[in-house]
Design a protein around this motif. Structure first.
Motif, mmCIF file in Angstrom:
data_model
loop_
_atom_site.group_PDB
_atom_site.id
_atom_site.type_symbol
_atom_site.label_atom_id
_atom_site.label_comp_id
_atom_site.label_asym_id
_atom_site.label_seq_id
_atom_site.Cartn_x
_atom_site.Cartn_y
_atom_site.Cartn_z
ATOM 1 N N ALA A 120 -6.069 5.493 2.161
ATOM 2 C CA ALA A 120 -6.339 5.990 3.512
ATOM 3 C C ALA A 120 -7.112 4.972 4.337
ATOM 4 O O ALA A 120 -6.931 4.873 5.554
ATOM 5 C CB ALA A 120 -7.106 7.315 3.434
ATOM 6 N N LEU A 121 -7.982 4.192 3.684
ATOM 7 C CA LEU A 121 -8.751 3.176 4.405
ATOM 8 C C LEU A 121 -7.848 2.105 5.004
ATOM 9 O O LEU A 121 -8.225 1.435 5.973
ATOM 10 C CB LEU A 121 -9.785 2.529 3.475
ATOM 11 N N ASP A 122 -6.669 1.912 4.422
ATOM 12 C CA ASP A 122 -5.719 0.934 4.951
ATOM 13 C C ASP A 122 -4.800 1.542 5.998
ATOM 14 O O ASP A 122 -3.900 0.869 6.504
ATOM 15 C CB ASP A 122 -4.868 0.361 3.801
ATOM 16 N N GLY A 123 -4.977 2.830 6.310
ATOM 17 C CA GLY A 123 -4.128 3.495 7.290
ATOM 18 C C GLY A 123 -4.819 3.654 8.627
ATOM 19 O O GLY A 123 -5.449 2.736 9.141
ATOM 20 N N ALA A 131 -3.759 8.056 5.442
ATOM 21 C CA ALA A 131 -2.622 7.199 5.117
ATOM 22 C C ALA A 131 -1.415 7.657 5.915
ATOM 23 O O ALA A 131 -1.235 8.852 6.161
ATOM 24 C CB ALA A 131 -2.327 7.260 3.617
ATOM 25 N N VAL A 132 -0.585 6.712 6.338
ATOM 26 C CA VAL A 132 0.622 7.038 7.098
ATOM 27 C C VAL A 132 1.719 7.419 6.108
ATOM 28 O O VAL A 132 2.084 6.626 5.252
ATOM 29 C CB VAL A 132 1.083 5.843 7.948
ATOM 30 N N PRO A 133 2.242 8.648 6.176
ATOM 31 C CA PRO A 133 3.221 9.088 5.181
ATOM 32 C C PRO A 133 4.604 8.523 5.452
ATOM 33 O O PRO A 133 4.840 7.851 6.454
ATOM 34 C CB PRO A 133 3.208 10.607 5.356
ATOM 35 N N LYS A 134 5.537 8.836 4.527
ATOM 36 C CA LYS A 134 6.916 8.363 4.665
ATOM 37 C C LYS A 134 7.536 8.876 5.957
ATOM 38 O O LYS A 134 8.252 8.159 6.640
ATOM 39 C CB LYS A 134 7.734 8.822 3.451
ATOM 40 N N MET A 135 7.267 10.111 6.296
ATOM 41 C CA MET A 135 7.754 10.674 7.552
ATOM 42 C C MET A 135 6.855 11.855 7.918
ATOM 43 O O MET A 135 6.269 12.495 7.062
ATOM 44 C CB MET A 135 9.220 11.116 7.457
ATOM 45 N N GLY A 136 6.750 12.091 9.222
ATOM 46 C CA GLY A 136 5.970 13.233 9.663
ATOM 47 C C GLY A 136 4.505 12.907 9.869
ATOM 48 O O GLY A 136 4.046 11.785 9.711
ATOM 49 N N PHE A 137 3.730 13.943 10.234
ATOM 50 C CA PHE A 137 2.315 13.801 10.556
ATOM 51 C C PHE A 137 1.497 13.753 9.268
ATOM 52 O O PHE A 137 1.799 14.462 8.315
ATOM 53 C CB PHE A 137 1.879 14.992 11.410
ATOM 54 N N PRO A 138 0.462 12.888 9.221
ATOM 55 C CA PRO A 138 -0.379 12.871 8.007
ATOM 56 C C PRO A 138 -1.016 14.229 7.774
ATOM 57 O O PRO A 138 -1.481 14.890 8.691
ATOM 58 C CB PRO A 138 -1.421 11.796 8.322
#
Length: 323
Positions: free
Chosen positions: A294-297, A238-245
């Motif tokens: 995560a599947l949608d990321g 999943a793509v987080p709010k900021m930074g690297f997953p």
């Protein structure tokens, strides 16, 4: 308008609460206007016993641990400071929801946000970006000096308020085109076999996150029931709010006991190398929700896991045993 930012800890236990560690906010009268007042509450954690990787990296974590202020007192102090204001803004949309989730947990009335302005979405529209932009990158783009540490709620609220000077009412009102309906995903159909708690395995170090995910230590978990060594073909994140997953999820299948989830958590060391842990966690509703998100990321397809091609090697022996 109240510009709000929070720092919280997800924890590793079964309590599905983003426990707030810091409430930071500033008051402005108009976009790009001066900061009229500042609020900063550091909150002693009492819900989760452990900290997630993001919380462990917070620059002011020690001050949260040593604080004598608990969330109910901090929330009521913040409510009084807001003074009935119902227009809020933030970098992203999750802070008011997290604030009210914590209020619900502690039996407090929710905060009323009759208007909420997502400065992150508005800034992406202002600069013509087709994806979300991290707060530090937006500040760098606007040549705002990084005189304060990021990932402090009050500092991030100040940066967000300053970036409001690059926005217009049109930017705030902009909404992206609705995404097409997603194809209905089949049920995960994970194994129902019970298994004992699995030890986490070390991953890395590796020069890049991709190499860490491709490593044998990451992509070859064992069936938690029978111990057979198996393989993960791809990782979802999943793509987080900021930074690297930080967390990556994959599925592997045991021919006898079915499908299991595998999770790899990565972090960057001071020397630039990437290191983490691989685990096969117990299946819980929260875990399946995290995997579904995560599947949608994004997705990383593993390299190096293919089988060797069978055949005669060059210079080897022929079928009759002759060279």
């Amino acid at each position: 308008m109240i510009v709000l930012d929070l720092e919280w800890n997800r924890g590793y236990d079964k309590q599905p609460l983003n426990e707030i560690l810091q409430i930071g906010a500033v008051r402005i009268e108009r976009l790009g206007g001066p900061i009229m007042d500042v609020f900063d509450a550091r909150i002693r954690p009492t819900v989760h016993k452990k900290f997630d990787l993001g919380a462990k990296k917070l620059p002011e974590l020690k001050s949260f641990k040593s604080s004598r202020t608990r969330f109910p007192a901090a929330a009521e102090a913040f409510r009084a400071w807001c003074g009935g204001e119902t227009a809020f803004a933030g970098w992203g949309t999750g802070d008011v929801e997290a604030l009210n989730e914590n209020c619900k947990y502690w039996g407090l009335p929710p905060f009323r946000a009759e208007e909420f302005f997502d400065f992150q979405r508005a800034f992406a529209h202002a600069v013509g970006a087709d994806q979300q932009i991290a707060l530090w990158r937006a500040a760098e783009y606007c040549s705002i000096p990084d005189v304060f540490d990021y990932h402090s709620a009050v500092n991030d609220a100040m940066y967000t308020a300053v970036l409001g000077g690059w926005l217009t009412r049109e930017d705030l009102a902009w909404r992206p085109e609705p995404a097409p309906p997603k194809r209905r995903r089949m049920a995960l159909r994970l194994s129902q076999f019970p298994f004992p708690r699995q030890e986490r395995q070390k991953v890395g170090p590796a020069p890049t996150p991709q190499e860490a995910l491709d490593a044998r230590s990451s992509r070859t978990p064992a069936c938690p029931v029978c111990g057979q060594r198996l393989g993960v073909a791809r990782w979802h994140f999943a793509v987080p709010k900021m930074g690297f997953p930080q967390q990556f999820y994959g599925v592997f299948t045991c021919p006898e006991h079915g499908r299991f989830l595998c999770r790899v958590t990565l972090a960057r060391r001071e020397d630039g190398q990437w290191q983490g842990r691989r685990s096969v966690p117990a299946i819980t509703p929260e875990l399946t929700q995290e995997y579904a998100a995560a599947l949608d990321g994004g997705v990383h397809v593993c390299r190096g896991g293919g089988r060797r091609r069978r055949g005669r090697r060059s210079g080897g022996r022929g079928k009759d045993g002759r060279s």
